[in-house]
Design an enzyme around this catalytic site. Sequence first.
Site, mmCIF file in Angstrom:
data_model
loop_
_atom_site.group_PDB
_atom_site.id
_atom_site.type_symbol
_atom_site.label_atom_id
_atom_site.label_comp_id
_atom_site.label_asym_id
_atom_site.label_seq_id
_atom_site.Cartn_x
_atom_site.Cartn_y
_atom_site.Cartn_z
ATOM 1 N N LYS A 86 -0.674 7.972 4.946
ATOM 2 C CA LYS A 86 -1.523 8.930 5.647
ATOM 3 C C LYS A 86 -2.635 8.237 6.418
ATOM 4 O O LYS A 86 -2.929 8.587 7.545
ATOM 5 C CB LYS A 86 -2.119 9.922 4.631
ATOM 6 C CG LYS A 86 -2.998 10.992 5.266
ATOM 7 C CD LYS A 86 -2.185 11.892 6.180
ATOM 8 C CE LYS A 86 -3.011 12.902 6.927
ATOM 9 N NZ LYS A 86 -2.286 13.475 8.067
ATOM 10 N N TRP B 220 0.772 0.281 -1.553
ATOM 11 C CA TRP B 220 1.687 0.399 -0.419
ATOM 12 C C TRP B 220 1.945 -1.030 0.026
ATOM 13 O O TRP B 220 1.034 -1.703 0.526
ATOM 14 C CB TRP B 220 1.016 1.219 0.675
ATOM 15 C CG TRP B 220 1.893 1.600 1.815
ATOM 16 C CD1 TRP B 220 2.776 2.643 1.870
ATOM 17 C CD2 TRP B 220 1.954 0.966 3.099
ATOM 18 N NE1 TRP B 220 3.381 2.688 3.104
ATOM 19 C CE2 TRP B 220 2.902 1.668 3.870
ATOM 20 C CE3 TRP B 220 1.313 -0.137 3.657
ATOM 21 C CZ2 TRP B 220 3.223 1.320 5.171
ATOM 22 C CZ3 TRP B 220 1.634 -0.498 4.969
ATOM 23 C CH2 TRP B 220 2.582 0.242 5.714
ATOM 24 N N CYS C 243 -2.783 2.135 0.283
ATOM 25 C CA CYS C 243 -3.122 2.032 -1.139
ATOM 26 C C CYS C 243 -4.271 2.971 -1.519
ATOM 27 O O CYS C 243 -5.082 3.339 -0.682
ATOM 28 C CB CYS C 243 -3.558 0.615 -1.460
ATOM 29 S SG CYS C 243 -2.428 -0.640 -0.880
ATOM 30 N N GLU D 68 4.531 14.101 21.274
ATOM 31 C CA GLU D 68 4.075 14.510 19.942
ATOM 32 C C GLU D 68 5.233 15.136 19.151
ATOM 33 O O GLU D 68 5.429 14.851 17.965
ATOM 34 C CB GLU D 68 2.882 15.485 20.080
ATOM 35 C CG GLU D 68 2.374 16.092 18.787
ATOM 36 C CD GLU D 68 1.998 15.082 17.703
ATOM 37 O OE1 GLU D 68 1.907 13.878 17.999
ATOM 38 O OE2 GLU D 68 1.833 15.504 16.561
ATOM 39 N N GLU E 239 9.299 10.924 12.355
ATOM 40 C CA GLU E 239 8.608 10.419 11.159
ATOM 41 C C GLU E 239 8.994 11.174 9.886
ATOM 42 O O GLU E 239 8.972 10.595 8.815
ATOM 43 C CB GLU E 239 7.093 10.380 11.352
ATOM 44 C CG GLU E 239 6.397 11.710 11.402
ATOM 45 C CD GLU E 239 4.877 11.582 11.578
ATOM 46 O OE1 GLU E 239 4.282 10.633 11.065
ATOM 47 O OE2 GLU E 239 4.298 12.470 12.224
ATOM 48 N N LYS F 268 6.796 13.703 15.638
ATOM 49 C CA LYS F 268 6.864 14.547 14.436
ATOM 50 C C LYS F 268 8.261 14.515 13.845
ATOM 51 O O LYS F 268 8.451 14.353 12.654
ATOM 52 C CB LYS F 268 6.493 15.982 14.852
ATOM 53 C CG LYS F 268 5.679 16.775 13.924
ATOM 54 C CD LYS F 268 4.211 16.487 13.892
ATOM 55 C CE LYS F 268 3.834 15.051 13.787
ATOM 56 N NZ LYS F 268 2.479 14.709 14.021
ATOM 57 N N ARG G 14 -1.472 9.535 0.338
ATOM 58 C CA ARG G 14 -1.714 8.397 1.222
ATOM 59 C C ARG G 14 -0.466 7.538 1.399
ATOM 60 O O ARG G 14 -0.392 6.742 2.331
ATOM 61 C CB ARG G 14 -2.840 7.525 0.647
ATOM 62 C CG ARG G 14 -4.197 8.194 0.668
ATOM 63 C CD ARG G 14 -5.196 7.418 -0.142
ATOM 64 N NE ARG G 14 -5.522 6.138 0.461
ATOM 65 C CZ ARG G 14 -6.603 5.908 1.197
ATOM 66 N NH1 ARG G 14 -7.450 6.882 1.425
ATOM 67 N NH2 ARG G 14 -6.847 4.723 1.702
ATOM 68 N N HIS H 36 16.544 7.629 35.921
ATOM 69 C CA HIS H 36 16.288 6.186 36.053
ATOM 70 C C HIS H 36 16.790 5.415 34.835
ATOM 71 O O HIS H 36 16.384 4.279 34.609
ATOM 72 C CB HIS H 36 14.797 5.952 36.306
ATOM 73 C CG HIS H 36 14.330 6.616 37.561
ATOM 74 N ND1 HIS H 36 14.631 6.128 38.806
ATOM 75 C CD2 HIS H 36 13.659 7.777 37.762
ATOM 76 C CE1 HIS H 36 14.131 6.936 39.727
ATOM 77 N NE2 HIS H 36 13.537 7.953 39.114
ATOM 78 N N ASN I 139 -7.424 -2.732 -1.821
ATOM 79 C CA ASN I 139 -6.818 -2.120 -0.627
ATOM 80 C C ASN I 139 -7.109 -3.033 0.541
ATOM 81 O O ASN I 139 -8.239 -3.521 0.656
ATOM 82 C CB ASN I 139 -7.462 -0.770 -0.302
ATOM 83 C CG ASN I 139 -7.025 0.313 -1.239
ATOM 84 O OD1 ASN I 139 -6.266 0.075 -2.159
ATOM 85 N ND2 ASN I 139 -7.529 1.510 -1.015
ATOM 86 N N GLY I 140 -6.158 -3.222 1.427
ATOM 87 C CA GLY I 140 -6.410 -4.043 2.610
ATOM 88 C C GLY I 140 -5.603 -5.324 2.578
ATOM 89 O O GLY I 140 -4.608 -5.426 1.854
HETATM 90 O O1 M6R Z 1 -6.266 9.245 10.855
HETATM 91 P P1 M6R Z 1 -5.851 8.992 12.272
HETATM 92 O O2 M6R Z 1 -5.896 10.217 13.119
HETATM 93 O O3 M6R Z 1 -6.628 7.874 12.926
HETATM 94 O O4 M6R Z 1 -4.347 8.532 12.201
HETATM 95 C C1 M6R Z 1 -3.653 8.129 13.342
HETATM 96 C C2 M6R Z 1 -2.172 8.023 13.089
HETATM 97 O O5 M6R Z 1 -1.916 7.107 12.050
HETATM 98 C C3 M6R Z 1 -1.548 9.370 12.715
HETATM 99 O O6 M6R Z 1 -1.783 10.338 13.686
HETATM 100 C C4 M6R Z 1 -0.022 9.205 12.527
HETATM 101 O O7 M6R Z 1 0.585 8.917 13.740
HETATM 102 C C5 M6R Z 1 0.591 10.465 11.900
HETATM 103 N N1 M6R Z 1 1.552 10.098 10.896
HETATM 104 C C6 M6R Z 1 1.320 11.317 12.869
HETATM 105 O O8 M6R Z 1 1.854 12.450 12.285
#
Ligand code: M6R
Length: 609
Positions: free
Chosen positions: A604, A74, A2, A482, A489, A486, A27, A505, A100-101
Amino acid sequence: MCGIVGYIGDKEVTSVLIEGLSRLEYRGYDSAGIAVYDNNDLHVRKFKGRLNVLADHLKEETLTGVVGIGHTRWATHGEPSDRNAHPHTNVAGNIAVIHNGIIENYMKIKEWLVEEKGIEFKSDTDTEVIAHLIDCYYEGDLLEAVYKAIRRMEGAYAIGVICKEEPDKIVAVRKDSPLIVGLGEGENFIASDIPALLKYTRKMHLIENDEVVLLTKKEVKIFNDLGQQMDREVFNVTWDAEAAEKEGYEHFMIKEIHEQPKGVSETLLRRLDKEEKVTLDGIKLTKEDLDNINKVYIVACGTAYHAGLVGRYAIEKFAKIPVEVDVASEFRYRDPFVDDKTLFIAISQSGETLDTLAALREAKRKGARVLSVVNVVGSSVARESDDVFYTWAGPEIAVASTKAYTTQLVAMYLVALHMASVKGTITEEQYKEKVNELKTMPDKIQKILDNQTKIQHLADGQFNNEKVFFMGRGLDVHVAHEGSLKLKEISYINSFAIAAGELKHGTIALIEDGTLVVALATQDHLYDKMLSNIQEVRARGAFVVGVAKEGNKEIEKTADVVLYIPDTLDQLTPILSVIPLQLLSYYIAVARGCDVDKPKNLAKSVTVE
Ligand code: M6R
C-alpha cells in the site's frame, strides 16, 4: 511495505503486537515475526506467510512478556522465508531489531563485520547488519550503541530495538521511513502507521527525520541526531478505528469504491464558504506569489500521477500557467529545471511514498514553493510542504487506490479554480458553473454505483481475457491509464492504455478476435473521432466496451456494450468515468479469485525506492 509495532507496558505483549500487526496487513507483506522479553530472555518467533501462521504458532506456547517488537516483512533483500523474516538478532541473541526500509551500504558493513569481527550471518537481509553493529558498540547503554550504529548506516530506515540487558526500554529511529509513537497510561508504543495503535490510544507523537526515541513504560524521550532532547506536541487522531473496518463489504476495495460520494463531498464542501467561493485554508498562495510563478510541476507515483495528469489540464485551462507532470522516480534523478519561480505540487494518498518525498525535497532544495495534496494528516509529505490540501477520503486500506484518486481529482480542480480566481484568469460565471457542477458529483457517482449490476454481468463474461486495452482521447486518455493500472494490479491481466489516435502507429497490430477494448468517449469534441477508433478495433475482432455520457447514443451502433455516466461538463468527466472502470476491475479480479485487497508483489505504501 513492511510494518512495525513495538510495545512496553503491563499488557500481555504478544497479543498487542499481533493486534497491531493485523492492522498493518493492508500494507502488504510476506512474513511476520516478533521478539519479546520473557523469563529473563529474548524470544524470537518468525514465519514466512500470513500473520495467522505466526499467531497460530503463538497459541501453542506461553510467552508472557510485557515488552516486545513485531514486524511484517515485504521482501527486498533475500527471498521471503522464516530466516529472512524480522526480528533479526546479534550472535548472542540478546539484541533484537525490526526494520523498515533499505540499508544502502549494508554490503560494506557486512564485509567489515565478517572480516574484522568474524561474524557469521544467519539471513540474506540488509537488516541483520543493524543487530550486529549495535552489538559491536554495546557497552551497557542501548541508546548510545544505537546512535553509534546509525552513524555508520546509509539509506532509509525506521527501526525498533530491544535488548535483554535493558528490558525496560525500546529504542527506535526514523530516517526517511515513517515512525510514530503511541502514548498510553503507563504504557507506550511504536508503529509505522497510525491504524496499528488506534485500539489502544489516539495520542501520538509524529517522529521527524533523523530522530531517535527512547521509550519506557512511563515516558517517551525524543532526541535529534546530535543527541539533544526535543519537545514534541501530542498529535490527536480524530478519525475512527471503525473507518478502517470492512463494515460488511467483502473487500476494502469495494467498500472504498462505495465511499466515493462521501469522500468527494467532504473534499469539496469543506472548501466552499457561504458565498460558494473556494477557500483553501492550508494554501497561503497570494496573488503576488502566483504572479511570480511561471511554471508548475506536478509530481507523484501510480494512481496519484494519473490524478496529476488531469490536474495539469485543469491548471493550464483555468489558471493559464504551463504545467509539467512527472513520475517522482524520474523527476528526482533528471536534474529538472526548477527555481524559485516554480510551484511544485506533490500528490500522494499516504504522504509517505519515498520517491515523491525525495522529489519534493529536490524541488525545495532548488527553491520551489511546495504544495501537496495528501490524504494522511501529519504524513511526511504534508509536514515538509509549504501549503497542504488534505483530501478527505478517510483511511484507504485496499492496495488499489480508488477513493483517494477521485478526491485527488476534486482537489486538483479546486486548486486550479482557486489559482484561476486569484489570478483573475476565469470569469465569475465560468467559476460558478464549475463549482456548481462539482457539487453534483457525489450524487452522480452514487447513480453509477446504484447501477453496477450491468458491470458485474460484463465482468462475469470477460474475466478470462488475458489482454485488455483501454483507449481514449483528451482527458479520457488519463482515465484510460488509471483504468488499466487498476485492472492489471488486482487481476494480473496484461492491460495497456493508449491514446486512441496512436492505435494505427503500432498497437492495433495486437488486436485480434475477442480482444477486450475499453473505449472512453466522454469528450464531446472528440466523440466522432472515438467512434472511428472503435470501428477500427471492431473491424479486427475486438469486443468493445464503450464509456460515454448519457444521451450520446450513437456509440451503441459501434460498441458491443456501453456503460453510461451521467451528463456533466467535459472538463469534469474523469471524476465519473473512472467509476465504471474501478467496478469492472474489481468484479473481474473477484471472478478470477484474486486477493483483491492485497495483490501479490504490491504494497500500500511504497516507502522504499
Ligand atoms: O500513497 P501514494 O498516493 O503516494 O501512492 C502512490 C502509488 O504507489 C499508488 O497510487 C499505487 O499506484 C496504487 N497501488 C494504485 O492503485
